[in-house]
Design an enzyme around this catalytic site. Structure first.
Site, short mmCIF file in Angstrom:
data_model
loop_
_atom_site.label_atom_id
_atom_site.label_comp_id
_atom_site.label_asym_id
_atom_site.label_seq_id
_atom_site.Cartn_x
_atom_site.Cartn_y
_atom_site.Cartn_z
N ASP A 168 0.68 -1.03 0.20
CA ASP A 168 -0.04 0.01 0.20
C ASP A 168 0.81 1.42 -0.13
O ASP A 168 0.45 2.21 -0.71
CB ASP A 168 -0.85 0.18 1.34
CG ASP A 168 -1.96 -0.99 1.14
OD1 ASP A 168 -1.81 -2.18 0.29
OD2 ASP A 168 -3.00 -1.10 2.23
N GLU A 395 2.10 -9.60 11.67
CA GLU A 395 1.84 -9.20 10.14
C GLU A 395 3.37 -8.64 9.73
O GLU A 395 3.40 -9.12 8.44
CB GLU A 395 0.98 -7.76 10.27
CG GLU A 395 0.33 -7.40 9.08
CD GLU A 395 -0.75 -6.21 9.07
OE1 GLU A 395 -0.60 -5.61 10.03
OE2 GLU A 395 -1.40 -5.86 8.11
C1 2M8 Z 1 -3.30 -4.16 3.64
O1 2M8 Z 1 -4.23 -3.25 2.85
C2 2M8 Z 1 -5.25 -2.90 3.18
C3 2M8 Z 1 -5.95 -2.22 2.10
O2 2M8 Z 1 -6.19 -3.42 1.25
C4 2M8 Z 1 -5.38 -1.88 4.51
O3 2M8 Z 1 -4.20 -1.57 4.76
O4 2M8 Z 1 -6.36 -1.60 5.17
C5 2M8 Z 1 -2.09 -4.59 2.73
O5 2M8 Z 1 -1.18 -5.11 3.62
C6 2M8 Z 1 -2.57 -5.86 1.81
O6 2M8 Z 1 -1.83 -6.18 1.06
C7 2M8 Z 1 -3.42 -6.84 2.36
O7 2M8 Z 1 -3.87 -7.71 1.43
C8 2M8 Z 1 -4.41 -6.17 3.45
C9 2M8 Z 1 -5.02 -7.09 4.06
O8 2M8 Z 1 -4.12 -8.03 4.77
O9 2M8 Z 1 -4.04 -5.27 4.20
#
Ligand code: 2M8
Length: 428
Positions: A168, A395
């Site tokens: 992101d 994470e």
């Molecule tokens: C993160 O992205 C989401 C938006 O999609 C967020 O920040 O809320 C990223 O690390 C992405 O790669 C991942 O798929 C998601 C859910 O783990 O979180």
């Protein structure tokens, strides 16, 4: 196999299972995410091939009429994530599925995951006609990328939002975001900060742009035209994963004994060749390109290393050298940092601007194995297990100290550690 890691990883996946899919983490990410589910299925297949199939089937059932697989499938019982179902109002958009979803997409690792899930129990897969159901869905998904996201003559698919890359707040997006003339305003909802420290997440300024871009896209009914997409960037990892998944589609078509909808290996070769236009000789890596200005985004990031997955990639030896050298320090740093350890923009704890992630470690372990660097792949897999189990499956981690960051009990951390452990036991 390390039994303690295996049972702890299993417990995370059981805890995050929601009946038909797995959430990335109970608090921070309470819905189904697209590329998370594919990574999760890769781990789940060792516990229950049936459940791994369900994970992917659940995502496929949220496919749009134009073939896109959505970034998020919303759980109607949860309203504590932003932007959620009320923001997207996907039911008002022509061609959206019966369930509420986001309109964006994520990296196309699904065909690869589908093949791996099938291979974990081919007779159960055949009995349930898993591949028969999945293949047309996956072809439609890849066709969406090809026809709606490919710039004429580029051969690569563009992402229209940083969220689509999965990485992101990578520095790749800094300049393309600066060129986006608009913001969501001051009042940016940040429920994510209830679950993770602000210093470990994207900034408010970035979130303002993220929501502006998402709202602009939504208001154009998620059309992929230039007006709806003031951000359009070609990312090396997204495209390398697509090319890798095309190889999986070729194997799926062979297994089904059907004539492929188009030549998947040829498409994979085309993407692999097109990736050469992202090669930066000076930095010795692939980089992202702003498809609007044509500018290469001159940063070394983990995304630029992911093309190592492709058997026919042009600069594989240089990428291996970069991975082992001072910018990423394979074997000395913890896993693989998401950004160049020596860059002024490197931050050891802020999301995709430095910390090491388990999904990119998994991708690179797989790449190293294919390239014959088995010992380094095994070392990477062993550090994944050690760092994950020591700290409740975080994470992401600090690449120097291994200190955990972000949320804990994170599903793809558990799934991919489990996968590497089982693969090692089986001698793969
Ligand atoms: C993160 O992205 C989401 C938006 O999609 C967020 O920040 O809320 C990223 O690390 C992405 O790669 C991942 O798929 C998601 C859910 O783990 O979180």
């Amino acid at each position: 196999m390390n039994d303690a890691v295996l049972s702890a990883a299993t417990a995370v996946l059981l805890r995050n299972w929601r009946g038909r899919h797995t959430v990335p983490a109970g608090g921070l990410y309470p819905h189904q995410w697209s590329w998370d589910s594919a990574f999760i299925a890769i781990g789940l297949r060792h516990l229950s091939p049936r459940r791994a199939q369900q994970e992917l089937d659940s995502l496929f059932s949220a496919q749009w009429a134009d073939g896109r697989l959505p970034q998020i499938v919303f759980d109607p019982r949860r309203d504590d994530y932003s932007p959620g179902a009320k923001f997207w109002r996907s039911d008002r958009i022509p061609g959206s599925p019966p369930v509420s979803t986001a309109g964006l997409v994520q990296p196309p690792n699904h065909a690869w995951a589908t093949l791996l899930v099938h291979q974990s129990d081919p007779s159960e897969s055949r009995r349930r006609r898993f591949l028969d159901r999945a293949y047309p869905r996956l072809v439609a998904w890849h066709e969406y990328l090809n026809s709606r996201r490919g710039a004429p003559g580029s051969g690569l698919a563009a992402v229209v939002h940083p969220w689509e890359s999965g990485l992101d707040n990578s520095p790749y997006w800094d300049s393309p975001l600066d060129n986006v003339d608009g913001s969501f305003g001051e009042d940016v909802p940040r429920p994510d900060l209830d679950h993770a420290d602000a210093t470990e997440r994207p900034s408010n300024k970035e979130y303002g742009k993220y929501l502006y871009l998402a709202a602009t896209y939504r208001d154009a009914d998620c059309d992929d035209s230039a007006e709806a997409c003031p951000f359009r960037v070609e990312d090396p990892a997204f495209n390398a994963i697509w090319a890798r998944s095309e190889l999986a589609l070729a194997a799926i078509a062979e297994e089904l004994g059907i004539a492929p909808a188009y030549d998947h290996r040829e498409r994979s070769r085309g993407i692999t060749l097109a990736l050469e236009s992202l090669w930066d000789e000076e930095l010795g890596t692939y980089v992202a390109r702003d498809a609007i200005t044509g500018d290469l985004q001159k940063y070394r990031t983990v995304s630029g290393l992911v093309p190592l997955l492709l058997p026919e990639i042009g600069h594989g030896d240089e990428l291996e050298e970069l991975l082992r050298g001072p910018h990423f320090e394979l074997g000395k740093s913890c896993l693989v940092p998401s950004h160049d350890l020596l860059a002024p923009t490197f931050d050891p704890s802020r999301y995709w601007r430095g910390p090491s992630w388990f999904n990119t470690a998994w991708l690179l372990a797989e790449a190293l194995k294919t390239r014959g660097a088995t010992v380094e792949a095994q070392t990477l897999a062993a550090s994944m297990a050690e760092l994950a189990s020591r700290n409740d499956f975080p994470e992401y981690v600090d690449p120097h100290s291994g200190e955990p960051h972000g949320t804990r009990l994170f599903s793809w951390t558990a799934a991919l550690c489990l996968d590497q452990q089982v693969q090692q036991t089986e001698g793969n």
